[in-house]
Design a protein around this motif. Structure first.
Motif, mmCIF file in Angstrom:
data_model
loop_
_atom_site.group_PDB
_atom_site.id
_atom_site.type_symbol
_atom_site.label_atom_id
_atom_site.label_comp_id
_atom_site.label_asym_id
_atom_site.label_seq_id
_atom_site.Cartn_x
_atom_site.Cartn_y
_atom_site.Cartn_z
ATOM 1 N N ASP A 272 -86.672 28.442 7.345
ATOM 2 C CA ASP A 272 -85.529 29.093 7.992
ATOM 3 C C ASP A 272 -85.875 30.524 8.388
ATOM 4 O O ASP A 272 -85.517 30.988 9.475
ATOM 5 C CB ASP A 272 -84.316 29.097 7.057
ATOM 6 N N ARG A 273 -86.561 31.237 7.500
ATOM 7 C CA ARG A 273 -86.938 32.614 7.820
ATOM 8 C C ARG A 273 -87.903 32.659 9.003
ATOM 9 O O ARG A 273 -87.883 33.599 9.794
ATOM 10 C CB ARG A 273 -87.570 33.291 6.603
ATOM 11 N N ARG A 274 -88.753 31.645 9.115
ATOM 12 C CA ARG A 274 -89.679 31.576 10.244
ATOM 13 C C ARG A 274 -88.974 31.191 11.538
ATOM 14 O O ARG A 274 -89.521 31.360 12.627
ATOM 15 C CB ARG A 274 -90.772 30.542 9.955
ATOM 16 N N GLY A 275 -87.762 30.635 11.418
ATOM 17 C CA GLY A 275 -87.048 30.177 12.602
ATOM 18 C C GLY A 275 -87.483 28.811 13.078
ATOM 19 O O GLY A 275 -87.270 28.449 14.237
ATOM 20 N N ASP A 276 -88.093 28.009 12.183
ATOM 21 C CA ASP A 276 -88.600 26.699 12.573
ATOM 22 C C ASP A 276 -87.478 25.663 12.627
ATOM 23 O O ASP A 276 -86.457 25.786 11.946
ATOM 24 C CB ASP A 276 -89.664 26.222 11.577
ATOM 25 N N VAL A 277 -87.698 24.640 13.426
ATOM 26 C CA VAL A 277 -86.801 23.488 13.494
ATOM 27 C C VAL A 277 -87.438 22.360 12.692
ATOM 28 O O VAL A 277 -88.605 22.028 12.892
ATOM 29 C CB VAL A 277 -86.579 23.044 14.953
ATOM 30 N N TYR A 278 -86.684 21.776 11.785
ATOM 31 C CA TYR A 278 -87.241 20.749 10.916
ATOM 32 C C TYR A 278 -86.122 19.826 10.462
ATOM 33 O O TYR A 278 -84.937 20.078 10.705
ATOM 34 C CB TYR A 278 -87.921 21.388 9.695
ATOM 35 N N ALA A 279 -86.500 18.761 9.801
ATOM 36 C CA ALA A 279 -85.530 17.830 9.223
ATOM 37 C C ALA A 279 -85.999 17.477 7.817
ATOM 38 O O ALA A 279 -87.196 17.553 7.507
ATOM 39 C CB ALA A 279 -85.407 16.571 10.073
ATOM 40 N N VAL A 280 -85.059 17.107 6.970
ATOM 41 C CA VAL A 280 -85.372 16.686 5.602
ATOM 42 C C VAL A 280 -84.883 15.255 5.442
ATOM 43 O O VAL A 280 -83.695 14.974 5.643
ATOM 44 C CB VAL A 280 -84.691 17.594 4.559
ATOM 45 N N ASP A 281 -85.802 14.340 5.112
ATOM 46 C CA ASP A 281 -85.384 12.948 4.989
ATOM 47 C C ASP A 281 -84.802 12.679 3.605
ATOM 48 O O ASP A 281 -84.731 13.575 2.747
ATOM 49 C CB ASP A 281 -86.533 11.993 5.324
#
Length: 536
Positions: free
Chosen positions: A416-425
């Motif tokens: 989040d601090r990096r500003g990345d887009v991700y998902a958690v399965d």
């Protein structure tokens, strides 16, 4: 006999300069920050000089991502324009890698947003980029309609903004328009700005009902609904939304543009002391903002909090403000801080209006500052966000230098601090895509004390090239420490080239250390995937 190029034919692109491929990989391995940006700029300039458009495009795409990660959105405008010029001269670049077309359109949207969000660029720059995007995606496409709506709203042209809002809502979904789960929040903010609070609340309903899949939700939507709910008489709903959303937004760098809504809620909801506490906590972020527009809004909302607090008898209270550069640390009283923030907000509003040729931003900020509480105290949940969490709540994040056992929440906080887009399965595996690399992070070991990252190159190779893939992986493992490369045969005639990074954190890890590990994994993973993509 040498065969020439027929009329209208393009000469083939020159081969990549090997030294630029190596320099680009080295630049990507550089830690995030100004040094990486400077090195990528150097590689791009060198590629231009050598006539290597592939390397120039790759360097500038990486530069855009570096600027976004570094929180300097306004700097993406020029590299995006240079990328567009490159692919216009050499359209075969996008034919070779179709995924770059979507990536470039997404970056072009960022560039338009960045140009709107700072008076450093003339409004014609935003219009030119937007017209160019319309030529590439269609005049009625979702991204174009959204941006034309937001530009018209920024200029104070509500009729035009409403026209494009209708086009935007009717447009087909487009992945380059931004996260679909966040679009309702953007629309609600526009509607609320036009005074359509009931419509704004209704627009947020799908998000709050759980009908969208987005890691920023529902907190992003809750922030957008704070003032509309307050104005339509749903004060309790607004109070609950503020407490829940601020628990997350207080620590997320990417949430800086949302803090103005939290501050305005505190001022108008009868909580000036809480507003001062939030303002004090968040003041350091004002020195490293996302853009000038969010700076203006934060400063205006902070000035409103100070004004309401002073009227409530809190004007003599001291607020600590850290030093920055030549500005020493200080503890101004609330009234003085309010004056400073007011000066900043009105100065930026004036700069925007001078750029835009309107008085809309100054009028908007003046209307914010004229607002006052209705007189009815908005109820807040019993547990404020800074009290200890209950047993069934996730533990609060450790301090940046505090050693703690590895947890999923620590990993997502870093991303989040990096500003990345991700998902958690469902299994707790974090998955994201960084350019040509898909990276999975998971905890393994009996206590989840081992951080395992798997890098998957987006490009696949035919199974017939297995020997070549082995040779590539062996060479990579000989020359590079990370990731450990290997080839895997899928059984469907294709090979996937992957890599592993495994770190034993049995004795704990600090958030700062975890950030370094994630940075290194992403940087080396992207370099690996790019090397796979560059294979003949």
């Amino acid at each position: 006999m040498t065969r020439g190029h027929g009329e209208g034919e393009r000469p083939p692109l020159a081969a990549r300069a090997p030294e630029l491929v190596a320099a680009l990989n080295d630049a990507r391995d550089t830690p995030d920050g100004e040094a990486r940006c400077a090195e990528l700029e150097r590689v791009a300039a060198r590629a231009d000089a050598l006539g290597d458009p592939r390397s120039a495009l790759d360097a500038r795409l990486a530069l855009v991502e570096a600027y976004l990660l570094h929180g300097e959105r306004w700097r993406v405008v020029e590299p995006v324009r240079r990328c567009l010029a490159t692919v216009d001269r050499c359209p075969e670049l996008l034919a070779e890698r179709p995924g770059d077309a979507d990536l470039l359109r997404r970056h072009q949207r960022y560039a338009v947003e960045a140009a709107i969000g700072t008076p450093r660029f003339g409004v014609d720059t935003a219009r030119a980029l937007l017209d160019d995007l319309a030529g590439r995606t269609g005049a009625q496409s979702g991204p174009v309609a959204q941006l034309r709506c937001r530009l018209a709203d920024h200029l104070g042209d509500e009729p035009t903004a409403r026209h494009w809002y209708a086009v935007w809502c009717a447009a087909a979904p487009d992945p380059t328009a931004g996260c679909p789960g966040c679009l309702p929040a953007r629309q609600a903010e526009l509607l609320a700005g036009w005074g359509d609070d009931t419509a704004a609340c209704e627009t947020l309903r799908p998000v709050l009902d759980g009908a969208v899949d987005c890691t920023d939700q529902p907190e992003r939507a809750l922030a957008a609904g704070l003032l509309p709910w307050l104005r339509v008489g749903r004060a309790q709903r607004a109070g609950q939304a503020h407490v829940r959303a601020y628990r997350r937004h207080r620590r997320e760098p990417g949430a800086f543009p949302l803090l103005a809504a939290h501050l305005r809620f505190c001022a108008l909801g009868g909580h000036p002391e809480r507003g001062l506490a939030i303002l004090t906590e968040q003041l350091p972020r004002l020195d490293h903002p996302n853009d000038d527009l969010s700076t203006m809004e934060f400063a205006a909302a902070g000035a409103l909090v100070c004004a309401v607090a002073a009227e409530a008898g809190l004007g003599d209270r001291r607020v600590r403000r850290p030093g920055l550069g030549s500005r020493p640390a200080a503890e101004p009283d609330v009234a003085t801080l309010g004056t400073d923030l007011l000066t900043l907000a009105t100065g930026l509003a004036g700069s925007f209006d001078a750029r835009n040729g309107t008085g809309h931003q100054s009028g908007r900020i003046a209307s914010w500052l004229a607002e006052r509480p209705s007189g009815t105290l908005v109820p807040l949940p019993d547990e404020p966000p800074d009290e200890p969490a209950e047993d069934d709540d996730p533990p609060l994040a450790p301090a940046v230098d505090e050693l703690a056992a590895l947890r999923l929440s620590m990993l997502t906080d870093v991303l989040d601090r990096r500003g990345d887009v991700y998902a958690v399965d469902a299994g707790g595996v974090v998955v994201g895509r960084w350019h040509e690399a898909v990276i999975q992070f998971r905890q393994v070991g009996t206590r989840g004390e081992i951080l395992h990252a798997r890098v998957l190159a987006a490009r696949r190779l035919p199974a017939a090239r297995l020997a070549e893939a082995y040779a590539f992986c062996n060479a990579w493992n000989h020359d590079r420490l990370l990731p450990k490369a290997y080839a895997h045969e899928l059984g469907d005639g294709e090979l996937v080239l992957a890599g592993d990074v495994t770190t034993d954190l049995e004795h704990g890890v600090t958030p700062a250390q975890l950030g370094v590990l994630v940075d290194a994994t992403v940087a080396t993973g992207v370099a690996y995937a790019e090397a796979v993509a560059a294979l003949p």
